[in-house]
Design an enzyme around this catalytic site. Structure first.
Site, mmCIF file in Angstrom:
data_model
loop_
_atom_site.group_PDB
_atom_site.id
_atom_site.type_symbol
_atom_site.label_atom_id
_atom_site.label_comp_id
_atom_site.label_asym_id
_atom_site.label_seq_id
_atom_site.Cartn_x
_atom_site.Cartn_y
_atom_site.Cartn_z
ATOM 1 N N ARG A 108 1.300 -1.011 0.304
ATOM 2 C CA ARG A 108 0.241 0.284 0.117
ATOM 3 C C ARG A 108 0.858 1.119 0.433
ATOM 4 O O ARG A 108 0.527 2.182 -0.824
ATOM 5 C CB ARG A 108 -0.624 0.276 1.020
ATOM 6 N N PHE B 206 -10.777 -5.974 -5.581
ATOM 7 C CA PHE B 206 -10.811 -6.956 -4.515
ATOM 8 C C PHE B 206 -10.643 -5.643 -3.736
ATOM 9 O O PHE B 206 -9.931 -6.209 -2.574
ATOM 10 C CB PHE B 206 -10.277 -7.550 -4.453
ATOM 11 N N ASP C 145 -16.124 -3.903 -4.789
ATOM 12 C CA ASP C 145 -15.963 -5.309 -4.349
ATOM 13 C C ASP C 145 -16.830 -5.680 -4.358
ATOM 14 O O ASP C 145 -18.230 -5.345 -4.995
ATOM 15 C CB ASP C 145 -15.339 -5.269 -3.027
ATOM 16 N N SER C 146 -17.418 -7.666 -4.155
ATOM 17 C CA SER C 146 -18.273 -8.150 -4.540
ATOM 18 C C SER C 146 -19.458 -8.093 -3.200
ATOM 19 O O SER C 146 -20.789 -8.558 -2.878
ATOM 20 C CB SER C 146 -18.908 -9.367 -4.790
ATOM 21 N N ASN D 283 -14.444 12.309 -4.323
ATOM 22 C CA ASN D 283 -13.312 12.092 -5.235
ATOM 23 C C ASN D 283 -12.711 10.320 -5.155
ATOM 24 O O ASN D 283 -12.465 9.420 -5.823
ATOM 25 C CB ASN D 283 -12.213 12.945 -5.617
ATOM 26 N N CYS E 86 -2.240 -15.025 -3.286
ATOM 27 C CA CYS E 86 -1.850 -15.058 -2.500
ATOM 28 C C CYS E 86 -2.132 -16.472 -1.526
ATOM 29 O O CYS E 86 -2.671 -17.244 -0.811
ATOM 30 C CB CYS E 86 -3.233 -13.898 -0.473
HETATM 31 N N1 SAH Z 1 -7.042 -5.607 -1.456
HETATM 32 C C1 SAH Z 1 -7.594 -6.475 -0.011
HETATM 33 C C2 SAH Z 1 -8.152 -7.057 0.564
HETATM 34 C C3 SAH Z 1 -8.518 -8.449 -0.613
HETATM 35 S S1 SAH Z 1 -9.716 -9.664 0.191
HETATM 36 C C4 SAH Z 1 -7.181 -5.058 1.059
HETATM 37 O O1 SAH Z 1 -6.085 -4.142 0.837
HETATM 38 O O2 SAH Z 1 -7.837 -5.558 2.395
HETATM 39 C C5 SAH Z 1 -10.712 -10.193 -0.874
HETATM 40 C C6 SAH Z 1 -12.282 -8.875 -1.471
HETATM 41 O O3 SAH Z 1 -12.408 -9.905 -2.512
HETATM 42 C C7 SAH Z 1 -12.982 -9.295 -0.770
HETATM 43 O O4 SAH Z 1 -13.235 -8.520 0.010
HETATM 44 C C8 SAH Z 1 -13.819 -10.419 -1.059
HETATM 45 O O5 SAH Z 1 -15.460 -10.097 -0.945
HETATM 46 C C9 SAH Z 1 -13.754 -9.623 -2.703
HETATM 47 N N2 SAH Z 1 -14.261 -10.325 -3.391
HETATM 48 C C10 SAH Z 1 -13.954 -11.919 -4.110
HETATM 49 N N3 SAH Z 1 -14.494 -11.683 -4.725
HETATM 50 C C11 SAH Z 1 -14.300 -11.081 -5.920
HETATM 51 C C12 SAH Z 1 -15.359 -11.187 -7.137
HETATM 52 N N4 SAH Z 1 -15.552 -11.762 -7.957
HETATM 53 N N5 SAH Z 1 -15.131 -9.455 -7.110
HETATM 54 C C13 SAH Z 1 -15.013 -8.344 -6.533
HETATM 55 N N6 SAH Z 1 -14.868 -9.315 -5.380
HETATM 56 C C14 SAH Z 1 -14.326 -10.132 -4.972
#
Ligand code: SAH
Length: 395
Positions: free
Chosen positions: A214, A230, A252-253, A274, A339
């Site tokens: 980050r 995500f 996010d989904s 923004n 991951c």
């Molecule tokens: N990048 C985040 C951690 C990601 S965890 C951070 O820095 O904190 C993975 C995330 O992907 C979860 O919140 C989950 O809800 C989301 N997710 C899972 N499948 C998905 C999809 N098909 N489309 C969008 N989001 C999704």
């Protein structure tokens, strides 16, 4: 303590002698008693020499995870020493100085504690056990944490019920192990502040492992249009906005995840004008965007949780990355992550390269990323390297 003795087949003991902590079921020659799930067991050679002490697991390919390669009493003092060693690393890393900082205190095999994760959010430690062996030690572990972090902590929560679901789901409950019954707190990572809810949140409540990645994104984000897919609680989004990004889109989904992002925006005093929260499937959304994003972050959940799912996972990484490469602006950056422990860095890089070939654009690798030092990897357990990332410039 009278522990069951498990004799390791002579041709299988080399990895133990090299201090790799996993014993596969096929390596056990004989057992002088039938251990129960999570029991301590004593590992010995055919001639009776000591090899290690570990936790037994009745199902799955890994039968024992070694917790000590020396004879030990396995008492409170044993756990005190483990947790103190883990704390001193984080102190040396400069992570413990600030009372409200976020860091991982114990990272499984990397800290000589296979099956145990402990994350610290300011004054709260969240324990997550991934084996029944560790779960049965949780009170000793909590006491050790409490002693080690004396002035800092006010609460310790156990979040193991969901990491042990298949074996014992119905019997286990998440619960406080010590202190105040807090359900959430606000803690900080660099200049960003996040509300972490360990009770209802994913994992221990926050993705601690992306801290340095980050910060790297923040370095590039000023005046940029950023798509964070995500996004979960918005770590990459908040870091970009605080660094002066022009616009950030968080996808996010899960609506719950997006609610966390909105709350984190407020906590950081960021404007909503923004920032855009989008509830959508990440792939579908990327396909729909205009080609004017400067930066796209791809940080999906683990596509493969075991070897059997590896091939499909590699294909899924390839497809996801190809969509981002197709859509991004010329000269834009893709921050892409995996991951999945079973997809190693070469395989991941191969999937990303295959995506670049398919799309036919020139792609430069700027950074090769991993997990931060509070997620250490034992040199004897390379499987501990689970987070892989690449920063790619797409021409
Ligand atoms: N990048 C985040 C951690 C990601 S965890 C951070 O820095 O904190 C993975 C995330 O992907 C979860 O919140 C989950 O809800 C989301 N997710 C899972 N499948 C998905 C999809 N098909 N489309 C969008 N989001 C999704």
């Amino acid at each position: 303590m009278n522990l069951p003795n498990l004799t390791i087949a002579p041709q299988k003991q080399d990895s133990l002698l090299r201090k790799h902590p996993w014993v596969f079921r096929g390596a056990i020659l004989k057992m002088d008693a039938e251990p129960q799930e999570g029991d301590w067991v004593n590992l010995i050679t055919k001639s009776g020499q000591f090899l290690g002490l570990g936790h037994y697991q009745a199902a799955g390919s890994i039968a024992v995870r070694v917790i000590s390669f020396e004879p030990n009493d396995l008492d409170q003092a044993f756990w005190d020493k483990k947790i103190q060693a883990a704390w001193s690393l984080r102190r040396d890393l400069g992570l413990t100085h600030k009372a409200d900082s976020i860091f991982r205190l114990v990272h499984g095999e990397g800290d000589g504690c296979p099956g145990l994760i402990v994350d610290v959010y300011g004054q709260v430690a969240v324990v997550q056990c991934h084996t029944m062996g560790m779960y049965r030690q949780r009170h000793l572990i909590a006491q050790a944490i409490q002693k080690t972090c004396e002035d800092r902590l006010i609460s310790i929560f156990d979040k193991s019920a969901e990491s042990l679901p298949k074996m014992h789901g119905s019997e286990l409950q998440n619960d406080w192990l010590w202190g105040e019954r807090l359900v959430k707190t606000v803690a900080s990572e660099d200049r960003c502040r996040y509300e972490v809810d360990w009770v209802t949140g994913q994992k221990t409540g926050f993705f601690v492992d992306q801290r340095e990645n980050r910060a790297l994104l923040a370095h590039y984000a000023k005046d940029k249009k950023v798509l964070n897919t995500f996004c979960y609680s918005g770590g990459f989004s908040i870091a970009s906005l605080l660094a002066g990004a022009k616009e950030v889109y968080s996808v996010d989904s899960s609506q719950k995840a997006l609610d966390l992002v909105d709350n984190n925006l407020k906590i950081n005093g960021l404007l909503e004008s923004n920032h855009f929260s989008i509830k959508a499937d990440a792939v579908e959304y990327i396909k729909s965007i205009a080609s004017d994003f400067d930066i796209i972050v791809l940080d999906p959940p683990a596509f493969a949780k075991h070897m059997g799912a590896r091939h499909n996972a590699v294909q899924a990484y390839k497809r996801l990355n190809a969509h981002a490469f197709r859509q991004i602006k010329e000269g834009g950056l893709v921050f892409t992550f995996s991951c999945s422990q079973v997809v190693d860095k070469n395989l991941f890089r191969g999937a990303v390269t295959a995506a670049a070939i398919e799309v036919g654009r020139q792609v430069q690798v700027l950074h090769q990323l991993s997990q931060p030092a509070d997620h250490p990897i034992s040199a004897f357990h390379p499987e501990g390297e689970y987070l892989k990332g690449l920063v790619l410039r797409v021409l």
